[in-house]
Design an enzyme around this catalytic site. Structure first.
Site, PDB file in Angstrom:
ATOM      1  N   HIS A 136     -11.295  -0.792  79.117  1.00  0.00           N
ATOM      2  CA  HIS A 136     -10.492  -1.867  79.228  1.00  0.00           C
ATOM      3  C   HIS A 136     -11.555  -3.014  79.363  1.00  0.00           C
ATOM      4  O   HIS A 136     -11.645  -4.173  78.561  1.00  0.00           O
ATOM      5  CB  HIS A 136      -9.868  -2.083  80.448  1.00  0.00           C
ATOM      6  CG  HIS A 136      -9.352  -3.617  80.768  1.00  0.00           C
ATOM      7  ND1 HIS A 136      -8.100  -3.787  80.434  1.00  0.00           N
ATOM      8  CD2 HIS A 136      -9.855  -4.510  81.510  1.00  0.00           C
ATOM      9  CE1 HIS A 136      -7.863  -5.147  80.708  1.00  0.00           C
ATOM     10  NE2 HIS A 136      -8.888  -5.378  81.422  1.00  0.00           N
ATOM     11  N   HIS A 141     -12.752  -7.087  77.052  1.00  0.00           N
ATOM     12  CA  HIS A 141     -13.291  -8.272  77.619  1.00  0.00           C
ATOM     13  C   HIS A 141     -14.732  -8.763  76.908  1.00  0.00           C
ATOM     14  O   HIS A 141     -14.708 -10.058  76.678  1.00  0.00           O
ATOM     15  CB  HIS A 141     -13.542  -8.295  79.054  1.00  0.00           C
ATOM     16  CG  HIS A 141     -12.278  -8.317  80.069  1.00  0.00           C
ATOM     17  ND1 HIS A 141     -11.648  -9.583  80.113  1.00  0.00           N
ATOM     18  CD2 HIS A 141     -11.578  -7.322  80.585  1.00  0.00           C
ATOM     19  CE1 HIS A 141     -10.594  -9.263  80.999  1.00  0.00           C
ATOM     20  NE2 HIS A 141     -10.602  -8.080  81.391  1.00  0.00           N
TER      21      HIS A 141
HETATM   22 FE    FE Z   1      -9.209  -7.314  82.601  1.00  0.00          FE
END
Ligand code: FE
Ligand code: HBI
Length: 297
Positions: A136, A141
């Site tokens: 994740h 990101h």
């Molecule tokens: Fe996040």
């Protein structure tokens, strides 16, 4: 790098449920301790998203994935990625144990450090886990941190977070909603059509499809106060996606002092996640099919 063993300070209600939160949490990436299963989980998740995202994720995200070589096989070494990142936008990845207290997290962002969980999910958690794991954080990101405007937005967000934390919990909630509806679940208008930039979406197979293809959710033009005053759900796909026209628009939204905005929002009842307002720029009004009806966060 402070590699003291991070102490679990408490379990905290966060935007991903009730998870352990660590005091500082900055550690060395234990790259040599990853198992073959860990590398296989990365390769599986990467291959799935790399197949799915062209035509769905914005080009800046896809370019970032390529520049970092995230698909070169196995879990990337933060040290290698930091060479590329430092030169591009002056950001640095720091390995952490997991979710950090808000003020610790904001301080990292304000200093162009992005915290990335060092551990990766298990094979039986491919499609959902409660805390942000390596996939994740790193796949979701980090690629956009190579985009100078988005990188500036993330630092401005961190600085805003430090101020909001000093003001109080309502201001912090307003700011957390801004993060949620942009950095985690944001959409962007492009010449080729609506595209994804939110990390929570690009790291999720199901939501990468749902957010653009489903008739159920609303898709509404981004407006700072509207987003800050809108609750969200942490346990389902989003009921509303907010759409920016550019990363410049997002960065410019952080220029004003938020204090008067927090003051205005302090007494207002936040909108439900599924609400559509008269004043909204509505791209699609959702059918709400399958929406949970219990209270939003
Ligand atoms: Fe996040
Ligand atoms: N900590 N490590 C880590 N990663 C996050 O994404 C994170 C966090 N702490 C707080 C937080 N996110 C949220 O409160 C954001 O909405 C600010």
């Amino acid at each position: 790098m402070d590699t003291s063993t991070p102490r679990k300070v408490e379990h905290q209600q966060t935007d991903r449920g009730y998870v352990p939160v660590y005091a500082t949490g900055v550690v060395e990436q234990p790259w040599s301790s990853y198992s073959q299963t860990d590398h296989d989980v990365w390769n599986t998740l990467y291959a799935r998203q790399r197949e799915l995202l062209p035509g769905r994720a914005c080009k800046e995200f896809l370019e970032g994935v390529e520049r970092f070589g995230l698909g070169d096989g196995g879990i990337p070494k933060f040290a290698d990625l930091n060479k590329v990142l430092a030169e591009a936008t002056g950001w640095e990845l720091v390995a952490v144990e997991g979710l950090l207290p808000d003020e610790v997290f904001f301080d990292h962002l304000a200093n162009r450090r992005f915290p990335v969980s060092w551990w990766i999910r298990k094979p039986d958690q491919l499609d959902y886990l409660s805390e942000p794991d390596l996939f994740h954080d790193l796949f979701g990101h980090v690629p956009l941190l190579l985009n100078p405007v988005f990188a500036d937005y993330m630092q401005a967000y961190g600085r805003g977070g430090m101020k909001a934390f000093a003001i109080g919990p309502e201001a912090l909630m307003n700011l957390t909603r801004l993060y949620w509806y942009t950095v985690e679940f944001g959409l962007i208008n492009t010449d080729e059509g609506m595209r994804i930039y939110g990390a929570g979406i690009v790291s999720s197979k199901g939501e990468s499809i749902y957010c653009l293809d489903s008739a159920a959710p609303n898709r509404i033009g981004f407006k700072l106060e509207r987003v800050m005053d809108t609750r969200y759900r942490i346990d389902t796909f989003q009921q509303t996606y907010f759409v920016i026209d550019s990363f410049e628009q997002l960065f410019e939204a952080t220029h004003p002092d938020f204090t008067p905005i927090y003051a205005r929002l302090k007494d207002s009842d936040a909108h439900a996640a599924a609400d559509v307002l008269e004043s909204d720029r509505v791209f699609t009004r959702g059918t709400r099919e399958g929406f949970a009806t219990d209270a939003d966060t």
